[in-house]
Each structure stands twice: as structure tokens, then as C-alpha cells.
Scaffold this active site. Structure first.
Site, PDB file in Angstrom:
ATOM      1  N   THR A  48      43.474  40.861  40.329  1.00 51.67           N
ATOM      2  CA  THR A  48      42.856  41.687  39.294  1.00 51.67           C
ATOM      3  C   THR A  48      42.812  43.150  39.718  1.00 51.67           C
ATOM      4  OG1 THR A  48      41.455  39.832  38.636  1.00 51.67           O
ATOM      5  CG2 THR A  48      40.778  42.016  37.907  1.00 51.67           C
ATOM      6  N   THR A  49      42.346  43.404  40.940  1.00 43.12           N
ATOM      7  CA  THR A  49      42.227  44.776  41.440  1.00 43.12           C
ATOM      8  C   THR A  49      43.592  45.427  41.592  1.00 43.12           C
ATOM      9  OG1 THR A  49      40.285  43.994  42.656  1.00 43.12           O
ATOM     10  CG2 THR A  49      41.075  46.189  43.191  1.00 43.12           C
ATOM     11  N   TYR A  82      42.835  34.226  27.868  1.00 39.56           N
ATOM     12  CA  TYR A  82      43.090  34.390  26.440  1.00 39.56           C
ATOM     13  C   TYR A  82      43.236  33.077  25.679  1.00 39.56           C
ATOM     14  CZ  TYR A  82      44.717  36.177  21.988  1.00 39.56           C
ATOM     15  OH  TYR A  82      44.813  36.446  20.656  1.00 39.56           O
ATOM     16  N   TYR A  88      41.096  30.608  41.354  1.00 40.68           N
ATOM     17  CA  TYR A  88      40.380  31.866  41.125  1.00 40.68           C
ATOM     18  C   TYR A  88      39.668  31.778  39.787  1.00 40.68           C
ATOM     19  CZ  TYR A  88      39.943  37.000  40.359  1.00 40.68           C
ATOM     20  OH  TYR A  88      39.498  38.274  40.101  1.00 40.68           O
ATOM     21  N   ARG A 115      36.309  37.962  33.153  1.00 42.98           N
ATOM     22  CA  ARG A 115      37.575  38.634  32.845  1.00 42.98           C
ATOM     23  C   ARG A 115      38.490  37.765  31.990  1.00 42.98           C
ATOM     24  NH1 ARG A 115      38.147  43.694  36.007  1.00 42.98           N
ATOM     25  NH2 ARG A 115      40.120  43.823  34.910  1.00 42.98           N
ATOM     26  N   LYS A 152      38.204  31.060  44.898  1.00 39.39           N
ATOM     27  CA  LYS A 152      37.499  32.333  44.792  1.00 39.39           C
ATOM     28  C   LYS A 152      36.578  32.209  43.583  1.00 39.39           C
ATOM     29  CE  LYS A 152      38.110  37.255  43.772  1.00 39.39           C
ATOM     30  NZ  LYS A 152      39.071  38.355  43.451  1.00 39.39           N
ATOM     31  N   ILE A 208      36.491  37.807  48.958  1.00 39.64           N
ATOM     32  CA  ILE A 208      37.671  38.534  48.481  1.00 39.64           C
ATOM     33  C   ILE A 208      37.125  39.750  47.755  1.00 39.64           C
ATOM     34  CG2 ILE A 208      39.737  38.436  47.044  1.00 39.64           C
ATOM     35  CD1 ILE A 208      39.943  35.467  47.692  1.00 39.64           C
TER      36      ILE A 208
END
Length: 291
Positions: A44-45, A107, A133, A138, A161, A203
Site C-alpha cells: 500500500t505504502t 472493491y 494482508y 482500504r 499482516k 510492517i
């Protein structure tokens, strides 16, 4: 098992949005020098959602090559298409990544059975250690603990995560998964508590700008030195909070630019940190001893 502070690394970009490979190389060295336990690339980052498939694969390959086995590389390879996730995970294995981090499909809102079949299919298709994850804030998709407990029986699914910040959920997972299954925090503000209750690391977004302190905090927590861990975490708390004043990675990229480590590039639909937040992030960096 990888333990400790693992940086969710940004993808440095020029103002026009092109990837800045030299800055990426410098960030890899920065984390090796500052005791980061692993680099998580194109998560993501790392703006994985706006990298095309070729760029995604190239960033993984470049990071693996530049790190030269000096630090483990965990590649973000998830997607909302199972076939795409398999493709990216296969590419990560091919170029020598140590593990894959696979986000829940966003989504399209699969059921828990759909999530089980999604992760099972990827694990069976690609023989590489895989970390689940879960970040429903998000993705609008929550991988429930009961589904995680079904997935732990798949040999190359080795950890999760858990980025909800829900410590009750973290406790349930830690108490119920096998001892060789890693539970990582994906929420810097609650990572210390997760590690103290038996989790295996963080993380981290904060580790982008303060890798040494994050590494020390995670190590202290893991070895039971709670007093030191809390002292270090208290000094980092301004960053844990203010690096999320806008959507990640907007604030952390701004902070890294202020530190002179990356150019001021980010990809649409994200834009550079709004001026109204500059003081808050700068103050957090000062309070945490970054600048």
C-alpha cells in the site's frame, strides 16, 4: 520466520510520477544500515495500486538485486483478480523475493469462502512463503479470524499482516494459530501492544522515516524489555499518528522529501500533502527527533 520492524517502503518518484531508481537504491541502503528487519516493497505504502504490471515487477526485481541478500525482501503481490495475484506472485518468486504479501481483494467484496479459495489458489500456484494482508479500511473486505484459521493449514501461508488495529482480534489470532505462523501488526499505533502479547513484528509506515528507533522498539518488545519498548514507542507516537493525517503514503512521502531522501513525486489520484498539514507532520518529526 522474519521478526521485528519491517518497513512498508515507499516507491520514490520524480515530480512527473516516474520512478526514481537512484532514490530507491539509497532507501534500501538506508534501511540496511539502520537495522530494519525486512523491506516490504510495492505494498500500500509503495503505491502498488498505480503501478502498472511491468513497473510492479521491475520494482520488485530491482529491490531484490540491490539488496543482494543483505535483507529479506517481501513483495506485495496482491490484487482483486486472483489470476493477477498469481501472476505477480510468480514474478516475485522468479526474481528471488523471500516472501509475498498478499492483500485481500479490494472493491469486489468476496465472501469468506471466496477469500479462502482466493488465497488457497495463489498458495497452490506459487511455492513461495505468503503472508496474508488484512486492511479492511482500504479494501472494504475483511478477512475474518475464522477464515485465517482455515488458511493456516496451507503450508506456504506463513503469516498475516493484521492492519485493523483491533488488539482483541490480534490476541485471538496469536492464541489460536500454530507457533510457526507469524502475526504482524500493520498499525503502527498499536504495534507495541501486539508484539508484547506475542506478535512477531510490525510492517511499518513509521519505519520509513525512523528505522533505527522502530527496530529498537520492536526488539525491546520482543525480548520482554517493556520499559524500554514503551519509552521508545512514546517517542515515536507523534509519527504513528501524524503520518496518517492524509491517506498513506501522502504524509510519509512528504516527510521523506523534507529529510532529503526522495523527490516530491506521487501518482494521481493521490496528490502532494496539503499545506494545512505541513506543520503537524513537521512538529511530529521534531518531537520524534527526526529533524
Amino acid at each position: 520466520m522474519i521478526t521485528g520492524s519491517m518497513v512498508a517502503l515507499v516507491t520514490p518518484m520524480q515530480t512527473d510520477g516516474t520512478i526514481d531508481w537512484d532514490s530507491l537504491a539509497n532507501l534500501i541502503e538506508f534501511h540496511i544500515e539502520n537495522d530494519t528487519a525486512a523491506i516490504v516493497i510495492v505494498g500500500t505504502t509503495g503505491e502498488s495500486a498505480t503501478l502498472d504490471m511491468a513497473e510492479h515487477e521491475k520494482v520488485i526485481q530491482y529491490t531484490v538485486e540491490k539488496s543482494a541478500k543483505r535483507i529479506p525482501i517481501i513483495a506485495g503481490t496482491g490484487g482483486n483478480s486472483t489470476s493477477e495475484a498469481i501472476h505477480l506472485t510468480s514474478a516475485a518468486k522468479r526474481v528471488g523475493a523471500d516472501a509475498a504479501l498478499i492483500v485481500t481483494p479490494y472493491y469486489n467484496k468476496p465472501s469468506q469462502e471466496g477469500l479462502y479459495q482466493h488465497f488457497k489458489a495463489i498458495a497452490e500456484a506459487v511455492d513461495i512463503p505468503q503472508i496474508l494482508y488484512n486492511v479492511p479500511g482500504r479494501t472494504a473486505c475483511d478477512l475474518l479470524p475464522e477464515t485465517v484459521l482455515r488458511l493456516v493449514d496451507i503450508p506456504n501461508i506463513v503469516g498475516i499482516k493484521e492492519a485493523t488495529g483491533d488488539l482483541e482480534r490480534a490476541r485471538f489470532l496469536i492464541d489460536n494459530v500454530p507457533s510457526d505462523f507469524a502475526v504482524y501488526s500493520g498499525d503502527d499505533a498499536t504495534a507495541l501492544e501486539l508484539i508484547l502479547m506475542g506478535g512477531h513484528g510490525d510492517i511499518s509506515v513509521t519505519a520509513n522515516v525512523s528505522p533505527k528507533a522502530m527496530a529498537s522498539m520492536c526488539a525491546a518488545a520482543a525480548t520482554g524489555n517493556e520499559e524500554l519498548a514503551r519509552r521508545l514507542n512514546d517517542s515515536l507516537m507523534p509519527l504513528h499518528k501524524k503520518l496518517f493525517v492524509e491517506a498513506n503514503p501522502v504524509p510519509v512521502k512528504w516527510a521523506l522529501h523534507l529529510m532529503g531522501l526522495i523527490p516530491n513525486g506521487i501518482r494521481l489520484p493521490l496528490v502532494w500533502l496539503d499545506e494545512e498539514f505541513h506543520e503537524a507532520v513537521t512538529t511530529a518529526m521534531m518531537e520524534s527527533g527526526i529533524i
